[in-house]
Design an enzyme around this catalytic site. Sequence first.
Site, mmCIF file in Angstrom:
data_model
loop_
_atom_site.group_PDB
_atom_site.id
_atom_site.type_symbol
_atom_site.label_atom_id
_atom_site.label_comp_id
_atom_site.label_asym_id
_atom_site.label_seq_id
_atom_site.Cartn_x
_atom_site.Cartn_y
_atom_site.Cartn_z
ATOM 1 N N ARG A 57 0.736 -1.088 0.164
ATOM 2 C CA ARG A 57 -0.044 -0.052 0.027
ATOM 3 C C ARG A 57 0.791 1.156 0.081
ATOM 4 O O ARG A 57 1.432 1.764 1.120
ATOM 5 C CB ARG A 57 -0.911 -0.056 1.399
ATOM 6 C CG ARG A 57 -1.886 1.389 1.295
ATOM 7 C CD ARG A 57 -2.821 1.322 0.437
ATOM 8 N NE ARG A 57 -4.052 0.076 0.460
ATOM 9 C CZ ARG A 57 -4.718 -0.329 -0.592
ATOM 10 N NH1 ARG A 57 -4.503 0.669 -1.599
ATOM 11 N NH2 ARG A 57 -5.433 -1.394 -0.569
ATOM 12 N N GLN A 81 -8.491 -7.986 -8.438
ATOM 13 C CA GLN A 81 -8.518 -6.512 -8.796
ATOM 14 C C GLN A 81 -6.766 -6.194 -8.927
ATOM 15 O O GLN A 81 -5.938 -6.569 -8.156
ATOM 16 C CB GLN A 81 -8.816 -5.556 -7.633
ATOM 17 C CG GLN A 81 -8.224 -4.352 -7.465
ATOM 18 C CD GLN A 81 -9.445 -3.144 -7.386
ATOM 19 O OE1 GLN A 81 -10.473 -3.243 -8.142
ATOM 20 N NE2 GLN A 81 -8.909 -1.903 -6.528
ATOM 21 N N ARG A 86 1.504 -7.431 -9.111
ATOM 22 C CA ARG A 86 2.112 -6.648 -7.858
ATOM 23 C C ARG A 86 1.902 -7.925 -6.558
ATOM 24 O O ARG A 86 2.295 -7.365 -5.490
ATOM 25 C CB ARG A 86 1.039 -5.525 -7.602
ATOM 26 C CG ARG A 86 -0.214 -5.762 -7.365
ATOM 27 C CD ARG A 86 -1.321 -4.769 -6.896
ATOM 28 N NE ARG A 86 -2.668 -4.935 -6.449
ATOM 29 C CZ ARG A 86 -3.555 -4.414 -6.219
ATOM 30 N NH1 ARG A 86 -3.081 -3.071 -5.642
ATOM 31 N NH2 ARG A 86 -4.891 -4.775 -5.837
ATOM 32 N N HIS A 159 0.806 2.305 -10.486
ATOM 33 C CA HIS A 159 0.167 2.949 -9.686
ATOM 34 C C HIS A 159 0.829 3.681 -8.385
ATOM 35 O O HIS A 159 0.864 3.374 -7.246
ATOM 36 C CB HIS A 159 -0.628 1.525 -8.947
ATOM 37 C CG HIS A 159 -1.781 2.102 -8.016
ATOM 38 N ND1 HIS A 159 -1.924 3.105 -7.128
ATOM 39 C CD2 HIS A 159 -3.143 1.283 -8.141
ATOM 40 C CE1 HIS A 159 -3.279 3.010 -6.586
ATOM 41 N NE2 HIS A 159 -3.808 2.169 -7.316
ATOM 42 N N ASP A 203 -11.781 9.583 -7.861
ATOM 43 C CA ASP A 203 -11.101 8.272 -8.448
ATOM 44 C C ASP A 203 -11.589 8.532 -9.887
ATOM 45 O O ASP A 203 -12.915 7.970 -10.205
ATOM 46 C CB ASP A 203 -11.988 7.145 -7.672
ATOM 47 C CG ASP A 203 -11.220 5.697 -8.229
ATOM 48 O OD1 ASP A 203 -10.663 5.648 -9.216
ATOM 49 O OD2 ASP A 203 -11.696 4.746 -7.698
ATOM 50 N N GLU A 264 -1.656 8.100 -11.728
ATOM 51 C CA GLU A 264 -1.079 6.598 -12.181
ATOM 52 C C GLU A 264 -1.035 6.540 -13.601
ATOM 53 O O GLU A 264 -2.139 6.359 -14.479
ATOM 54 C CB GLU A 264 -2.098 5.541 -11.524
ATOM 55 C CG GLU A 264 -2.281 5.823 -10.324
ATOM 56 C CD GLU A 264 -3.679 5.176 -9.505
ATOM 57 O OE1 GLU A 264 -4.088 4.019 -10.260
ATOM 58 O OE2 GLU A 264 -4.196 5.380 -8.752
HETATM 59 O O1 LIG Z 1 -7.081 -1.210 -3.191
HETATM 60 P P1 LIG Z 1 -6.345 -1.469 -4.276
HETATM 61 O O2 LIG Z 1 -6.952 -2.789 -4.986
HETATM 62 O O3 LIG Z 1 -4.876 -1.296 -4.253
HETATM 63 O O4 LIG Z 1 -6.786 -0.208 -5.350
HETATM 64 C C1 LIG Z 1 -6.403 1.022 -4.959
HETATM 65 C C2 LIG Z 1 -7.146 1.909 -6.019
HETATM 66 O O5 LIG Z 1 -6.813 1.883 -7.357
HETATM 67 C C3 LIG Z 1 -6.826 2.656 -8.285
HETATM 68 O O6 LIG Z 1 -6.424 4.017 -8.029
HETATM 69 C C4 LIG Z 1 -8.227 2.612 -8.571
HETATM 70 O O7 LIG Z 1 -8.762 3.739 -9.277
HETATM 71 C C5 LIG Z 1 -9.155 2.719 -7.350
HETATM 72 O O8 LIG Z 1 -10.527 2.723 -7.543
HETATM 73 C C6 LIG Z 1 -8.570 1.607 -6.110
HETATM 74 O O9 LIG Z 1 -9.516 1.969 -5.203
#
Ligand SMILES: O=P(O)(O)OC[C@H]1O[C@H](O)[C@H](O)[C@@H](O)[C@@H]1O
Length: 296
Positions: A57, A81, A86, A159, A203, A264
């Site tokens: 993070r 996601q 990563r 990111h 966002d 990003e």
């Molecule tokens: O919590 P993660 O999976 O690391 O994602 C963190 C963030 O990534 C990006 O910035 C997306 O636009 C967000 O919608 C998301 O919350």
Amino acid sequence: MPITQNDTEVILTHPDNDATNVKILKYGATVFSWQINGQEQLWLSQGAKLDGSKPVRGGIPLVFPVFGKNTDDEYLSKLPQHGLARNSTWEFLGQVSANPPTVQFGLGPEIANEDLVKLWPMDFSLVLTVELGPEHLKTSIEVENTSSTQPLKFNWLFHTYLKVNDIEDTLVSNLTGSKLYDQLLKESYLDKQPAVTFHEELDRIYQNVEGDRLIQVVDKGTPIHTVKRHNLPDAVVWNPWIEKSKGMGDFEPKSGYKEMVCVEPGHVHNFITLNAGEKWDAYQLLYKDELKYQVV
Ligand SMILES: O=P(O)(O)OC[C@H]1O[C@H](O)[C@H](O)[C@@H](O)[C@@H]1O
């Protein structure tokens, strides 16, 4: 020593200044600290896991082969996601230059996270190059489709969590006039504001931002970060603000949203498709520049 490593991380120190360095975790090939003359440039959560138990993070996590959560592709939709890069331990390929100190990391299906590769059984080879300048950090990626028969379809995104002094005094410039998809409103529109400012969760995926537009993070009129992009047409701008930060177990302190903004650079609005044997490359350059209003 300009480049040192242990089992879990690689540290590059600039030969002209001991206090200028970058630290890269082999897990995710995640840059988790970048200092210029002792000043940290990136935001890292105090609750970030650096032990490989989950993606970091903060710093610069790498997003591949999918940004966000896909719902319609047969294989990409099975991945968590932001994909598998990563959450995989990359191979340290070594140094490619002593000055500026430059190193490479590699990832392919043979060493990537086993459980995730089963869900997305594709042939690919990634090489990440990290270059530390006296006042810049360049991260470059090359993706190769190593299959001899199948196309490779993917997103790429850096990111990047940039450190700021106070998010309410911060603006992000030069995105004016770009089309964006607001992930909170679930709507697309044209940004007509002179700059992006922050007063609540934000966002947004800015789409097809011209390559010569520098994205600048400006603190009370002074640019503190400049982001140059190559082959990365989209730019996500994100700040989780209060409620979303509370919901992220590894986001600490909970007031940390005041000291970060994610800018990003990526290729996420559309997929990149490489035919068998083809390669694609891109980079993000973080550096210092004077204020450049390219659009108002
Ligand atoms: O919590 P993660 O999976 O690391 O994602 C963190 C963030 O990534 C990006 O910035 C997306 O636009 C967000 O919608 C998301 O919350």
